[in-house]
Structure formats: C-alpha cells, structure tokens
Design an enzyme around this catalytic site. Structure first.
Site, PDB file in Angstrom:
ATOM      1  N   ASP A 345      33.504   5.610 129.306  1.00 26.67           N
ATOM      2  CA  ASP A 345      33.423   4.154 129.430  1.00 26.67           C
ATOM      3  C   ASP A 345      31.976   3.690 129.560  1.00 26.67           C
ATOM      4  O   ASP A 345      31.695   2.668 130.193  1.00 26.67           O
ATOM      5  CB  ASP A 345      34.248   3.684 130.629  1.00 26.67           C
ATOM      6  CG  ASP A 345      33.819   4.336 131.938  1.00 26.67           C
ATOM      7  OD1 ASP A 345      32.976   5.255 131.885  1.00 26.67           O
ATOM      8  OD2 ASP A 345      34.320   3.936 132.999  1.00 26.67           O
ATOM      9  N   GLU A 346      31.057   4.429 128.955  1.00 29.59           N
ATOM     10  CA  GLU A 346      29.636   4.104 129.045  1.00 29.59           C
ATOM     11  C   GLU A 346      29.101   3.680 127.684  1.00 29.59           C
ATOM     12  O   GLU A 346      29.359   4.334 126.664  1.00 29.59           O
ATOM     13  CB  GLU A 346      28.849   5.310 129.567  1.00 29.59           C
ATOM     14  CG  GLU A 346      29.255   5.711 130.985  1.00 29.59           C
ATOM     15  CD  GLU A 346      28.606   7.014 131.408  1.00 29.59           C
ATOM     16  OE1 GLU A 346      28.272   7.820 130.517  1.00 29.59           O
ATOM     17  OE2 GLU A 346      28.434   7.229 132.617  1.00 29.59           O
TER      18      GLU A 346
END
Length: 698
Positions: A345-346
């Site tokens: 989720d980066e």
C-alpha cells in the site's frame, strides 16, 4: 586426331559406350527391336542374357510408366511431336528400378512417307532423379517452414523493372490478385508516411553490400488497417542483367504488440498500472542527474488503515481499493508528475521543478483523492487516508536510495503526528531513514563479501531433544563492518523498505541449499525459509527454486517455506499461487505468526498448509493468561482437524513448555529449547546424529 574416314561404325559404338548410352533400333515393318550391349549392361545384364523381343523394353518398364512411354512413341509416329522424349523406369537385373531418359525418333520412311524405322538412346539418370527427389524434399521443408512462419517471398527484377509477390506476400498486404507480377510502384503505395523514407532506403541498401539487410516498417492496407512488417533483403547478382533484389516479408504486428506489452509490464505495476519500483528508481536517477534551477520533490505515500480494510472486506476489496486510490491519485496530478506503486500500500511521486508551495498544494490534493476514493464499500466508516512524506532533492550527487529514504522518513513523521497529513523531511527531525538506506546497501555488499551469515534454530518435538523430525528454520545475521552481528529485526525491515528483500531471500535459499544440499538429500534434516512479501510476489520464484534444487541435489521434500500474514496480505493472489505450486512439488508450507492478524483463520481456510506456527505473543504469557491458553487450545484443535502440525514459537519459560506439552502441542521453537546458532554447526550435529544407530539418537 582421327579423320572422317576413321569414324566408322566401331568409332561411334565406342563413343556410345564411353557415354554410357544404350541404343535401341526398332524396325516397324518386321517388329524387331535391337538393343545394344551397353543398353543391357545399363540394366545389369551380360551379352546374351536377355532374349531380344520387340517389346522387351516394355516388359521391363515400370507399370506406372508404361502408358506414358507408349503414348510418347505413338504421338511421335503420328507426327504430333518432333521426337520421342520421356523419362521411365526399367527393372534392373538385381530387382531395383533404373531411371532412364529415352530420346529418339524416326530415321527411315517408306515411299509414302510413313515411318518404318525408329532409333534412340536411353541414358541412366537415376542419380539425377535421386538428386531431384532430395531437392524436392528440401523444397517441401522450405515451403512448410515458410507456411508455418507466415513468411512471404518477393523479388524485383532491376532490369525489367518488374516485381513479383507470392501468394503469402499478397495476403500480408491485403492485395487481391491472381498472378505474382505486380506493378513496380505498388509496394511504395502501402508504406506508412512516417516509415517511407527509411523503408525505401533499406530496400536499396543491398545493392551496396553482399549482406542480408533486415528492416521493419509499417504499411497501411487499403482498408486502413496499420500493420508492422519485417523484411529480409538481399541483392542477387546476374551476369546477364542488372540483377535482382530478393526478399522475404512477415507480418510482425502481434509480436510488436507483445513486445510493447512486455515492455510496459516490465515498467508498470500489474494491479494499478502505475510505474513499478524498478522503473521509478531509474526515472528518479535520471531526473536527479538532470536537475537544474528548481529542486525535485519526492513524495512517499503510505495508505493508512489499509490492513484494517483488507481484514474487514477481504483481499478482492483490498485490490479494488488500491486500484481506485491509484486512479484518484493520477486524476489530481499534473502531466509532468510521475506516480509509482512501490509495493503493498505504498506509493511514490516524482515531481520535477517543484517548490515548497507547489508541493504543499499537491500533497493536499493527493490526501483528498485518497480520502474521496470510491472503494465500492457500503460501510462509510471503511475509508482510507494517507500519510505523505516529502523530500526535496537539489544536489545531483544525491543517491536514489537516500532520496527515497528521506521521503520515507518524513512519511513516518506524518504518521507519528496523527496520519492523514504530510510532512517535509528535515535532517533535524530524521528518525533513521538514511541509516536504514545505508543498512540496506550494506546488506547487498555483505552478500558479496561474506559478512552475511546463515544461522538456524531447531524446531523440537516437545519432550524429545531430537527425533525423526529434524527441522531447522534458517535465519540470517549481518556482520557489520565493525564485526558486530546485526539481528534480522534491524536489517530485514530495511531490506523490505528499499526493495532488496527478494534478493536477500534468494541469497539465503541458494547459499543454504548449496552448502547443505547433501545433508538434506541424506535425510539428516530439513530446512525452512521465511519469505518476504516481495519474494512471495515474484513470478520467477519457482523457476529460481527449481533451478537451485537441480544444481544442489536437495530434494523438494526437504525444503519448507514460511509465510506470514504480513507477506500474504500484500498480494493474496500471489500467496495462493505460491502455496499451490509448493504443494505440487511436495515442499512443506508453514503459516507463520498465526493468530496475530484478524484474517489468520481466513488464510488457513484458503491455504492448505502443512504447519501452523502460533504467534509468540500467545506463548510468552500462557502460564498466567487464560485467554492465551484458550487461543492456543483452539488453534491446536483446528490444526488437528485439518491434519496440520502445530509449532509454538517463542518458548522462553519452563512453565510455558509444560503447559504446551500438556495441551498436546507437538512442536516448539524458542530459546528455552535451543537458541539460534550457526547453521553449519546444526547441520554437522544433525548429520552425525543421523549416522548413529536408532537407539542412540536421542
């Protein structure tokens, strides 16, 4: 030289003999047919062995050739042809067939002009026919290869100014025609305007070289369809004319599209379509080197609450959320900004020529885009937010890893300040991001210079010091340049943060199997490897593992892999695929840190694992915590019903060991049972124990 007077019958008979020509002489009035001695020898017969008869040649002719041979003679006798010329097979004395070329004609006519005598010669052409058959076989293969490859053949006669396209070439260009000949300027009319000059130049290049020239260009068919074609061209010299240009043509449109798709896939994240980590790193390096008047801004965007959303709504919803967030971020960016998904989720942004005010406006827009993203969920509370770290780069000597580390460090500061906000990096407020980047770089160096060490920790059957289950979890320790051993809790997070975790895992697997493959093959022990999220998502992982196993001789059954919830949540589909392939190869799979996450039981339902490793947080205080005991008991019961082994992690106290043994937990791992030690020492001890008689192994 002999004069004409000496060229008598004997002379010509000798000439025919030297030329290996068999003579026949047919008297139509009597029906008698004479055959020369050379004719008989050509068929393997000696003088007098053949009984002469007018139809002797027909008796010896192959059944399939008789009708054609007779017809050839009849047409000539009837005056329809100037001579007899036909190919036929005659039976040799040994039984095989001899191909001959029969040539002859009328040599005498009666007063009314009717043929009364025919003479001719027959030549053995068996070798020629064999060569023709072999050549035809080559041609058949060639034509088959052309058909299979979809290749057309064309040539252009320079002197005549004529071009010839075979059927396949005409199909490629979409030309409907019955003949191979096409107008000289037809090809030029198909060329794409942007490729015309290069294509025409390439087709003239063979005139200046003897080499084959390759060229790719686009054509526009009459229906407007644009196709990519490839030609191989060569000039063929001809002493009688200006020569020819010979070429092939092949439609490579689909191959071009595949190449473009592969090139896109190599640079982009499959889920979101954003740049991937490798492509972003290259782009950032290029921009840093070219930075001029204004600094670059690097944004590190980490989603908040994504794991909770994943646990609540499932992995499919998590993937959809990542797509929607990526779309929202892209929608608020100026065209000059580059966006990437670094993993999980980066995300990251590269913003050229960006000052502080522009960075602030852009960060606010990205935060709003994440908050407002339509995640497709009915529960309004299941929203996402983001923490953003911003680092400015003005020095062209800045390393990519340092630039990202600064942005990442600022992102941690934003999270610490309450999330859903951004922070700008400053050296005064750093929380160690640069140190982590240097630690990651040092880990790469340690793989090369021998400072990365393999350790192991035994997994014991509780109540027995060492029984038939000789399983060891492989660990790694980094020796710093000062000699201090750096534990995995320090360098592995840095490796994951800076994208080298997969490389680290591969090094551990290859090194362990290369050093200890024989011990695994002998059954002295089995080895388990922890996999990072990056490794689990690597589509080439099994190709690598299989290749190492082939090289080292280590059996699949002697190898186990441990997957944590953290790794699985990053790419659930990849985790499922990995477990499926591991089971196909009979490698063992363990679900590590079980019970620590909200989705642990969902993973257990989806992954057919061999072993469940209960998270150490439930073991540390099991003696005084009834809740922990109930959790461990429930997990053990579920595992037994699924025929899974259970391993209790982090056994540090004797009371915990006694309780676990009473609860029926079969295996344990922890300092109380055995501390981590160099892997070589464990393997040596295991091999020695395996060599002992069964009664002395305990």
């Amino acid at each position: 030289m002999a004069d004409k007077k000496n060229r008598n019958g004997e002379f010509w008979e000798l000439a025919l003999e030297r030329a290996h020509l068999g003579v026949w002489d047919w008297d139509l009035r009597s029906g008698d047919c004479f055959y020369s001695a050379m004719w008989s020898q050509m068929l393997g017969y000696g003088e007098g062995e053949l009984v002469e008869a007018s139809d002797l040649w027909l008796q010896l002719t192959h059944p399939d050739d008789r009708e054609r041979a007779v017809a050839s003679g009849e047409r000539h006798i009837a005056g329809l042809t100037d001579s007899i010329e036909t190919e036929l097979r005659l039976k040799h004395k040994s039984g095989h067939w001899v191909w001959v070329l029969d040539r002859g004609g009328v040599v005498e006519r009666d007063a009314e002009g009717r043929p009364v005598r025919l003479m001719g010669v027959q030549t053995d052409i068996s070798k020629q026919k064999q060569a023709e058959a072999e050549l035809e076989q080559v041609n058949v293969r060639f034509r088959l290869a052309l058909a299979a490859s979809g290749t057309g053949i064309w040539h252009h006669d320079l002197a005549a100014g004529k071009s010839y396209w075979d059927e396949r070439t005409r199909e490629i260009f979409g030309l409907v025609a019955e003949t191979d000949e096409v107008s000289q300027d037809l090809w030029h009319s198909y060329l794409h305007p942007d490729d015309r000059a290069d294509a025409e130049r390439a087709h003239l290049a063979p005139l200046q070289t003897q080499k084959v020239v390759a060229v790719q260009y686009r054509i526009i068919k009459r229906d407007g369809d644009i196709r990519h074609v490839e030609s191989l061209i060569r000039a063929i010299a001809d002493a009688q004319s200006s020569g020819q240009i010979l070429g092939t043509v092949r439609d490579v449109t689909e191959a071009k599209q595949r190449d473009q798709e592969l090139a896109h896939a190599a640079r982009h994240d499959a889920l979101t379509g954003l740049l991937n980590r490798a492509a972003f790193d290259r782009l950032l390096a290029e921009h840093i080197a070219a930075a001029r008047q204004f600094p670059l801004a690097v944004f590190y965007v980490d989603l908040d609450y994504f794991k909770a959303l994943n646990d609540f709504a499932g992995h499919a919803a998590g993937d959809l959320a990542l797509k929607r967030v990526a779309e929202g971020i892209l929608g608020c960016l100026p065209p000059s900004v580059h966006a990437a998904r670094l993993g999980g989720d980066e995300f990251a942004l590269l913003v050229p020529d960006c000052d502080a005010a522009q960075a602030e406006r852009l960060a606010d827009a990205v935060l709003a885009a994440v908050r407002d993203a339509d995640l497709g969920l009915t529960a309004a509370s299941r929203k996402l937010a983001a923490s953003i770290g911003i680092a400015f780069v003005a020095d062209e000597n800045t390393a990519v890893a340092d630039a990202l580390a600064c942005a990442d460090d600022a992102c941690y500061a934003a999270k610490a300040a309450g999330r859903n906000r951004f922070a700008v990096f400053s050296p005064e407020t750093t929380s160690g991001g640069l140190n982590a980047a240097r630690l990651a770089a040092d880990t790469v160096d340690a793989m090369e210079d021998g400072r990365l060490k393999l350790f192991g920790q035994e997994i014991h059957r509780l109540g027995q010091p060492w029984q038939e289950n000789r399983h060891v979890e492989v660990l790694a320790r980094l020796a710093g340049r000062n000699g201090r051993l750096i534990p995995p809790g320090e360098f592995i997070p840095a490796a994951e943060r800076f994208g080298i975790a997969s490389r680290l895992d591969r090094w551990i697997i290859r090194t362990a199997l290369s050093l200890h493959g024989p011990a695994l093959k002998s059954g002295a022990l089995t080895l388990g490897f922890n996999l990072s999220a990056q490794t689990l998502s690597d589509p080439q992982l099994w190709d690598f593992v299989d290749a190492v196993i082939d090289e080292t001789g280590a059996p699949h059954s002697g190898i186990g892999f441990e997957i944590t919830e953290t790794a699985a949540v990053t790419n659930f589909t990849a985790a499922e695929e990995f477990v499926r392939k591991a089971r196909e190869r009979r490698c063992r799979v363990s679900l590590d840190d079980f019970g620590a996450g909200m989705s642990s039981f969902e993973y257990l339902r989806r992954f057919p694992v061999d072993t469940i490793k209960i998270d150490g947080s439930f073991i540390e205080h099991i003696a005084e915590s009834r809740f922990d005991r109930e959790i461990v008991s429930a997990i053990s019961g579920i595992a037994r019903s699924l025929d899974c082994s259970v391993v209790a992690e982090k056994i540090e106290e004797q009371d915990a060991l006694d309780i676990l043994r009473d609860m029926g937990v079969a295996f344990g791992q922890g300092f109380l049972l055995h501390q981590p030690e160099p892997l070589q020492a464990i393997v040596t001890r295991a091999s020695a124990r395996a060599a002992l008689p069964a009664g002395r192994r305990a």
